[in-house]
Design a protein around this motif. Sequence first.
Motif, short mmCIF file in Angstrom:
data_model
loop_
_atom_site.label_atom_id
_atom_site.label_comp_id
_atom_site.label_asym_id
_atom_site.label_seq_id
_atom_site.Cartn_x
_atom_site.Cartn_y
_atom_site.Cartn_z
N ALA A 1 -20.48 -34.70 3.06
CA ALA A 1 -21.86 -35.17 2.90
C ALA A 1 -22.74 -34.73 4.06
CB ALA A 1 -21.88 -36.70 2.78
N CYS A 2 -22.25 -34.90 5.28
CA CYS A 2 -23.07 -34.60 6.45
C CYS A 2 -23.26 -33.10 6.67
CB CYS A 2 -22.44 -35.22 7.69
SG CYS A 2 -22.47 -37.03 7.70
N SER A 3 -22.30 -32.31 6.24
CA SER A 3 -22.40 -30.86 6.46
C SER A 3 -23.53 -30.23 5.65
CB SER A 3 -21.07 -30.18 6.12
OG SER A 3 -20.76 -30.32 4.74
N LYS A 4 -24.02 -30.94 4.63
CA LYS A 4 -25.11 -30.43 3.81
C LYS A 4 -26.48 -30.62 4.48
CE LYS A 4 -22.59 -31.59 -0.42
NZ LYS A 4 -22.59 -32.50 -1.61
N ARG A 5 -26.50 -31.39 5.56
CA ARG A 5 -27.77 -31.70 6.23
C ARG A 5 -27.93 -30.79 7.45
NH1 ARG A 5 -30.24 -36.06 3.15
NH2 ARG A 5 -28.54 -36.64 1.72
N GLU A 6 -28.94 -29.94 7.41
CA GLU A 6 -29.13 -28.96 8.48
C GLU A 6 -29.41 -29.63 9.82
OE1 GLU A 6 -32.11 -26.18 7.39
OE2 GLU A 6 -30.96 -25.35 5.71
N TRP A 7 -29.95 -30.83 9.79
CA TRP A 7 -30.32 -31.52 11.03
C TRP A 7 -29.15 -32.21 11.72
CZ3 TRP A 7 -28.92 -36.42 9.90
CH2 TRP A 7 -29.03 -36.86 8.56
N MET A 8 -28.02 -32.31 11.05
CA MET A 8 -26.87 -33.02 11.64
C MET A 8 -26.29 -32.22 12.79
SD MET A 8 -24.74 -35.47 11.94
CE MET A 8 -25.14 -36.50 10.54
N ARG A 9 -26.30 -32.81 13.99
CA ARG A 9 -25.78 -32.12 15.19
C ARG A 9 -24.32 -32.43 15.47
NH1 ARG A 9 -29.69 -29.96 18.65
NH2 ARG A 9 -31.55 -29.47 17.43
N GLY A 10 -23.76 -33.48 14.84
CA GLY A 10 -22.34 -33.72 15.04
C GLY A 10 -21.97 -35.18 15.23
N TYR A 11 -20.84 -35.40 15.91
CA TYR A 11 -20.20 -36.71 15.97
C TYR A 11 -19.49 -36.91 17.31
CZ TYR A 11 -20.14 -35.22 11.05
OH TYR A 11 -20.47 -34.69 9.83
N MET A 12 -19.45 -38.17 17.75
CA MET A 12 -18.49 -38.63 18.76
C MET A 12 -17.59 -39.62 18.04
SD MET A 12 -19.19 -37.42 21.93
CE MET A 12 -20.59 -36.85 22.93
N LEU A 13 -16.56 -39.12 17.39
CA LEU A 13 -15.74 -39.95 16.51
C LEU A 13 -15.07 -41.09 17.27
CD1 LEU A 13 -14.13 -37.14 14.34
CD2 LEU A 13 -16.10 -38.57 13.77
N TRP A 14 -14.85 -42.15 16.56
CA TRP A 14 -14.20 -43.36 17.10
C TRP A 14 -12.80 -43.45 16.53
CZ3 TRP A 14 -16.49 -46.47 20.68
CH2 TRP A 14 -15.82 -47.66 21.00
N ASP A 15 -11.80 -43.47 17.41
CA ASP A 15 -11.83 -43.27 18.84
C ASP A 15 -10.47 -42.75 19.25
OD1 ASP A 15 -10.38 -45.67 18.53
OD2 ASP A 15 -10.89 -46.35 20.54
N TRP A 16 -10.30 -42.47 20.54
CA TRP A 16 -9.06 -41.90 21.08
C TRP A 16 -8.71 -42.66 22.35
CZ3 TRP A 16 -6.86 -37.62 18.49
CH2 TRP A 16 -5.73 -37.06 19.08
N PRO A 17 -7.65 -43.47 22.34
CA PRO A 17 -7.34 -44.32 23.50
C PRO A 17 -6.77 -43.53 24.67
CG PRO A 17 -5.66 -44.57 21.81
CD PRO A 17 -6.74 -43.72 21.20
N ALA A 18 -6.86 -44.13 25.84
CA ALA A 18 -6.33 -43.50 27.05
C ALA A 18 -4.80 -43.45 27.03
CB ALA A 18 -6.82 -44.24 28.29
N ARG A 19 -4.21 -44.38 26.32
CA ARG A 19 -2.75 -44.39 26.17
C ARG A 19 -2.43 -44.38 24.68
NH1 ARG A 19 -0.74 -48.62 30.97
NH2 ARG A 19 -1.27 -47.20 32.70
N LEU A 20 -1.89 -43.28 24.22
CA LEU A 20 -1.61 -43.09 22.80
C LEU A 20 -0.32 -43.77 22.37
CD1 LEU A 20 -2.40 -39.28 22.41
CD2 LEU A 20 -3.71 -41.18 21.41
#
Length: 320
Positions: free
Chosen positions: A260-279
């Motif tokens: 959905a988002c890739s169809k929008r030219e104005w979309m600059r991206g994401y800071m996805l949630w999330d990646w912990p310090a200890r996996l």
Amino acid sequence: MDGTVNGMTWGWTGVRGTWGGSEAEDSMRKMSAVGVNWVAIALGALQETAQSTKIAYGDEPTVTDDEVRWAIRQAKSLGMKVCMKPVVNCANGTWRAHIVFFQQDVPGEPSWAEWFASYTEFIVHYARIAEEEGCEMLCVGCEMVQADSRGNEWRALIAEVRKVYSGLITYNCDKYQEDRLTWWDAVDIISSSGYYPIGEWEAHLDRIEGVLKKWEMPFFFMEGGCPSREGSAQRPNDWSLPGGPSEEEQANYYRVMFEACSKREWMRGYMLWDWPARLYSAEQASQNDDYCMYGKQAEAIVRDYYTSSVHQGKEAHASQ
């Protein structure tokens, strides 16, 4: 703001003693390998309740300044750009969106003026570190829904930040709030938490598009994602939603969101949630029902999308 934000949020909530050492190094390396070119270094500091006016950012459990500097330098050593993201939480568990005071100050009652004085001190402290460590972006607030209406105070805070920090500034409004802020012109980039139900993307992207046309500013999702849990695609913002582990639920959500988002030219991206310090271990991934996609089906989807979007972004830039 140049290029695409193929980002991830790292280290939440910033618990003292977890940012540094071999486990944290391993976590950040594995995150980088997903095609991440931006990272939000996210830490939480505490105030006692939603009506408290003192933010104790120097106290445990908040990470130390040395740990913050370590995380920034580690990310940069792996070639990632950094967004410093200090966030206030309530020690009693109340969500920060409910931090609120009387609209007009009343003698003897906690006030917006007192709170913003403490909050400004908190944000400016990390703005100085962000400047000293060369962070490319600073996020001055996250999902402060009740505080969003205090435009004058936010403008004053951002003016203080700009005295000590020369990079890009954003504010992470909550989902559904993009069209309700009146002070977007005070920041450089509009960002929000994109936890929208899987079947509602087009409607919300249409709404956000209207906001961007009004303000003529760039946009990305400062947060976004879905737990690997049954039912979460319909309520991706609910980290406590009951349900069994489901990699498929998370993977399908990412497919739909990216499409959905890739169809929008104005979309600059994401800071996805999330990646912990200890996996957690890779062997535990199938039973982990949280947001992190490490070792799950969604990890390959994110990696494929991020690496392809980097390629497309370079081509587009070269053609300009």
